[in-house]
Design a protein around this motif. Sequence first.
Motif, PDB file in Angstrom:
ATOM      1  N   LEU A   1       4.181  -1.136   5.888  1.00 18.54           N
ATOM      2  CA  LEU A   1       3.519  -2.238   6.602  1.00 18.54           C
ATOM      3  C   LEU A   1       2.380  -1.713   7.473  1.00 18.54           C
ATOM      4  O   LEU A   1       1.288  -2.265   7.488  1.00 18.54           O
ATOM      5  CB  LEU A   1       4.526  -2.963   7.499  1.00 18.54           C
TER       6      LEU A   1
ATOM      7  N   LEU B   1       0.517   0.700   7.171  1.00 25.69           N
ATOM      8  CA  LEU B   1      -0.689   1.080   6.428  1.00 25.69           C
ATOM      9  C   LEU B   1      -1.524  -0.129   6.041  1.00 25.69           C
ATOM     10  O   LEU B   1      -2.723  -0.017   5.788  1.00 25.69           O
ATOM     11  CB  LEU B   1      -0.309   1.855   5.156  1.00 25.69           C
ATOM     12  N   LEU B   2      -0.877  -1.271   5.979  1.00 28.61           N
ATOM     13  CA  LEU B   2      -1.567  -2.450   5.432  1.00 28.61           C
ATOM     14  C   LEU B   2      -1.984  -3.470   6.489  1.00 28.61           C
ATOM     15  O   LEU B   2      -2.958  -4.195   6.293  1.00 28.61           O
ATOM     16  CB  LEU B   2      -0.650  -3.146   4.413  1.00 28.61           C
TER      17      LEU B   2
ATOM     18  N   ARG C   1      -1.453 -11.399   2.655  1.00 32.09           N
ATOM     19  CA  ARG C   1      -1.630 -10.329   1.669  1.00 32.09           C
ATOM     20  C   ARG C   1      -0.331  -9.729   1.201  1.00 32.09           C
ATOM     21  O   ARG C   1      -0.305  -8.941   0.258  1.00 32.09           O
ATOM     22  CB  ARG C   1      -2.475  -9.215   2.284  1.00 32.09           C
TER      23      ARG C   1
ATOM     24  N   GLU D   1      -2.988 -12.265  -5.601  1.00 34.67           N
ATOM     25  CA  GLU D   1      -3.228 -10.866  -5.188  1.00 34.67           C
ATOM     26  C   GLU D   1      -2.428 -10.469  -3.959  1.00 34.67           C
ATOM     27  O   GLU D   1      -2.943  -9.902  -2.996  1.00 34.67           O
ATOM     28  CB  GLU D   1      -4.728 -10.625  -4.963  1.00 34.67           C
ATOM     29  N   LEU D   2      -1.141 -10.763  -4.036  1.00 34.78           N
ATOM     30  CA  LEU D   2      -0.241 -10.382  -2.937  1.00 34.78           C
ATOM     31  C   LEU D   2       0.495  -9.087  -3.293  1.00 34.78           C
ATOM     32  O   LEU D   2       0.831  -8.849  -4.454  1.00 34.78           O
ATOM     33  CB  LEU D   2       0.787 -11.487  -2.684  1.00 34.78           C
ATOM     34  N   PHE D   3       0.708  -8.286  -2.311  1.00 36.27           N
ATOM     35  CA  PHE D   3       1.496  -7.052  -2.449  1.00 36.27           C
ATOM     36  C   PHE D   3       2.954  -7.477  -2.266  1.00 36.27           C
ATOM     37  O   PHE D   3       3.322  -8.024  -1.230  1.00 36.27           O
ATOM     38  CB  PHE D   3       1.073  -6.073  -1.354  1.00 36.27           C
TER      39      PHE D   3
ATOM     40  N   GLU E   1       0.983  -4.931  -7.259  1.00 35.41           N
ATOM     41  CA  GLU E   1       1.433  -3.904  -6.322  1.00 35.41           C
ATOM     42  C   GLU E   1       2.832  -4.254  -5.822  1.00 35.41           C
ATOM     43  O   GLU E   1       3.083  -5.382  -5.393  1.00 35.41           O
ATOM     44  CB  GLU E   1       0.469  -3.825  -5.142  1.00 35.41           C
TER      45      GLU E   1
ATOM     46  N   ASN F   1       1.973   0.906  -8.647  1.00 31.05           N
ATOM     47  CA  ASN F   1       0.599   0.420  -8.839  1.00 31.05           C
ATOM     48  C   ASN F   1      -0.328   0.622  -7.633  1.00 31.05           C
ATOM     49  O   ASN F   1      -1.248  -0.167  -7.415  1.00 31.05           O
ATOM     50  CB  ASN F   1       0.581  -1.069  -9.243  1.00 31.05           C
ATOM     51  N   LEU F   2      -0.076   1.698  -6.892  1.00 36.63           N
ATOM     52  CA  LEU F   2      -1.062   2.080  -5.880  1.00 36.63           C
ATOM     53  C   LEU F   2      -2.310   2.556  -6.602  1.00 36.63           C
ATOM     54  O   LEU F   2      -2.221   3.284  -7.584  1.00 36.63           O
ATOM     55  CB  LEU F   2      -0.549   3.239  -5.032  1.00 36.63           C
ATOM     56  N   ASP F   3      -3.459   2.192  -6.083  1.00 36.84           N
ATOM     57  CA  ASP F   3      -4.700   2.696  -6.651  1.00 36.84           C
ATOM     58  C   ASP F   3      -4.742   4.212  -6.473  1.00 36.84           C
ATOM     59  O   ASP F   3      -4.462   4.708  -5.386  1.00 36.84           O
ATOM     60  CB  ASP F   3      -5.874   2.050  -5.906  1.00 36.84           C
TER      61      ASP F   3
ATOM     62  N   SER G   1      -7.013   6.093  -5.928  1.00 37.11           N
ATOM     63  CA  SER G   1      -7.938   6.536  -4.880  1.00 37.11           C
ATOM     64  C   SER G   1      -7.303   6.504  -3.489  1.00 37.11           C
ATOM     65  O   SER G   1      -7.773   7.176  -2.586  1.00 37.11           O
ATOM     66  CB  SER G   1      -9.199   5.671  -4.871  1.00 37.11           C
ATOM     67  N   VAL G   2      -6.249   5.716  -3.317  1.00 34.99           N
ATOM     68  CA  VAL G   2      -5.597   5.716  -2.000  1.00 34.99           C
ATOM     69  C   VAL G   2      -4.292   6.506  -1.995  1.00 34.99           C
ATOM     70  O   VAL G   2      -3.767   6.849  -0.946  1.00 34.99           O
ATOM     71  CB  VAL G   2      -5.281   4.289  -1.473  1.00 34.99           C
TER      72      VAL G   2
ATOM     73  N   VAL H   1      -2.222   7.982   1.190  1.00 34.00           N
ATOM     74  CA  VAL H   1      -0.923   7.436   1.587  1.00 34.00           C
ATOM     75  C   VAL H   1       0.096   8.571   1.657  1.00 34.00           C
ATOM     76  O   VAL H   1       0.873   8.678   2.609  1.00 34.00           O
ATOM     77  CB  VAL H   1      -0.461   6.351   0.591  1.00 34.00           C
TER      78      VAL H   1
END
Lengths: 465, 465
Positions: free
Chosen positions: B150, B152-153, B217, B248-250, B287, B313-315, B317-318, B322
């Motif tokens: 949480l 992080l987001l 989100r 587009e909810l995590f 995600e 499904n983390l991108d 690039s992050v 993380v």
Amino acid sequence: MSQNRFQNLYPPMPSIFMAPTEIMYDAKHLFLFSHTQGVKKPYKEVIDICWGDAHSGGTKPLTFVRQVIAVCIYPELLQETTIAPDVKERARRLLRECPGGSVGKYCVCGIPFVQDGVCEFISKRDGGVPSYPEDIFICSGSQNALMFVLKLLVHGKGLAQTGVLTPIPCYPTFVMGLTELGAAMVPYYLCEDDGWCLHVEELRRALATSRSHCNPRILYVINPGNPTGHVQSRESIEEVIRFAAEEELFIFADEVYQDMMYAEGSQFVSYKKVLFEMGPQYSNTVELASFHSVSKGIMGECGLRCGYVELVNLDPSVKQSVTSAFNTERNTAVIGQIALNIMVDPPKPGDPSYPTFSQVSLHETVEALPGTSFQAGSGGIYAYLRLDLPQKALLQAKEEGTDPDLMYCSRLLEEEGVCLVVGKEHGQQEGTYHIRICIGTTSTRLKEVLRRLKSFHLRFLNEFS
Amino acid sequence: MSQNRFQNLYPPMPSIFMAPTEIMYDAKHLFLFSHTQGVKKPYKEVIDICWGDAHSGGTKPLTFVRQVIAVCIYPELLQETTIAPDVKERARRLLRECPGGSVGKYCVCGIPFVQDGVCEFISKRDGGVPSYPEDIFICSGSQNALMFVLKLLVHGKGLAQTGVLTPIPCYPTFVMGLTELGAAMVPYYLCEDDGWCLHVEELRRALATSRSHCNPRILYVINPGNPTGHVQSRESIEEVIRFAAEEELFIFADEVYQDMMYAEGSQFVSYKKVLFEMGPQYSNTVELASFHSVSKGIMGECGLRCGYVELVNLDPSVKQSVTSAFNTERNTAVIGQIALNIMVDPPKPGDPSYPTFSQVSLHETVEALPGTSFQAGSGGIYAYLRLDLPQKALLQAKEEGTDPDLMYCSRLLEEEGVCLVVGKEHGQQEGTYHIRICIGTTSTRLKEVLRRLKSFHLRFLNEFS
């Protein structure tokens, strides 16, 4: 997931710092990999002497600690004849005090018996200065406790942003924590030429400078020092307390190395003891948080995760709220609390487990290396060496686009298999370079480290002379 | 210290909630006190059946778990003939995998062997859907893992403030965590009349409403439900995933009660399994964070503090950032990780410790009480009962300036010595009242609780009829 979902990844560190260098860990793994691939190295084993992790350094865990925990975990061991009576007695007592007589239950507010033991320890250490259970907050390690208290205090942006006076050098996770919480780090430099002393004039300078960009409210001190090993005198502590009182700063005294004093005649004096001996003008007003941990102390049980903070002079009007906030989110592993109880109340001479206990010692001597300078400390578990690197080495580092001390440590790891901490991770004065060695290890291991370091260092100087 | 130093004490809870009621704990302590003072009560013992704490409920810890940990703590026990060979084998293996072969060392990133074991468990549970160690983050309990992700987001204020769709009812510490992190709680109501089902139309309503004041989100689901015990069907999960993909909810899937299914024919299906069976359109994009814990599961080892989150499904690039953020601040007790390893890889039939292990069961039946209504769940460890309180009781509560369900629970505690959780702590529809009972206890204890509850309830109805 798009990058912008994660808004809260760490902002960059202040420029005098670098984050812990993964490159060093990568290098270590690379060695281990090349080793399995049959690549020959002049050494058989990488010695990792970075962290303040006594057991990694070869120190054996204390039998009494391990036996008491084993019995608490599996009480059938109370029947074993090989377990000493004082172990059983302590385990029985602790089990009685655990919630519901078991280590397997939630324990939200800390075990009262363990809190009481901490108070007795503090009071005895401080020559009778009282300590109260409601001021003791038990956490999963001292860093966890630090973040808990910081989180309650840090707020604001711009000129209102909470500033935290932070010693340089300082271990990097504290600085990363400040960054994460949105506090402004206000660096004050410890005086290397004076054995890493804390000078109040430097605190004054740092405070005055900081007022142009933040609101300094917290003064962080580490005593005995990490990485310096410097131990503050009573006079130095008095000066700091007077300064904090004048400037209304909350003192955060990180005293996790208090049990590790190795210089003859040197003695640890706690901030709380000094505060209370300065009379009611100070002892009733100056806000103090003092931290300790089972990871350090005589046990070095880093893997068990437990520590505490004692909060002194909290206003009664906020105390209840702080306690509620703490109880809501902290839930420290019961086994760590058992270790904490033993740390603050170890077996006494005459107890059956006493000999096993006192045989173990973390104190080892450390020698300076040729071609470096070293301000010997008197406590803690680190030696912080200054490297006087040749001009050619500095140019080489610049060419490689790296930091000189990182280049030095990477090569040391590559060529001699010794993994140390790069000075810049602790912050250092512009143009100075250091390395940190954990001396909380066996003498055999430390001697081997110094042998390898010396061999490398001479070769390095030769190459760049 | 002046109150204004502490800027970060918890802001008030949203109005449909109340914070855990210290009054209940006070009442319990008051009873214990009056008991020692010789005040007579019609019961001999207070039964505290609030928390999801299996061992507090009388369930015995699993011998295999306790023995393996005891041996890891004190490896001399490997010599004991009374310890079964499979216990020794597991302990030896785990000790080999602990950093430096000891439970006493820092273990920053989690033990790789334990991460691997978690992956195997997940993959086996999900019929072969792959799981990767780099997606597994081991924390000090699932709440700790939840707060990590949480944190992080969550960001922003006003219309940009991160909104978290939160089921009502929901346990209060989650809501307190959201409040603390500065997230907007977006309540969606589970449908009591439909057995506490999650209806996607209700999610849509909540989402649409929330857009006027925040930026939703994250979608938090608890399956099996706490406190409802409702277990989602595969179809329901599919609907939720489709909705999350559209919006587009995590998804945060709190699946800590996954091993505790008690209704015949009912089966737990994980969000990850469903996600992967819906094909690449979903399995490559949505995600998902899935949480589990040794506090729950078949072990109920709340005091050991360990859990994990799998991030799907983390991108890329992050992901590295993380991982770095995680490694910087998490340092989970090694002993908890050992318990986690046993949770995901328990002894098998034929192993010497198997019988001891499988004898222990948390599943107990729960019956509805007269004068209440009850939507029976199929999993988890709670029963959530609705109270249809007489008008006179509501008026009495109003006169006393308290909540009707709190008044009910306080009296139950006072008169019958049973401590339950007040519905309002979980949030409830205006004008409805509930109580939560932890059914993860022995049948003897549960029967006694129901006996006392029934006796009290009839008296209460009578008084206010």
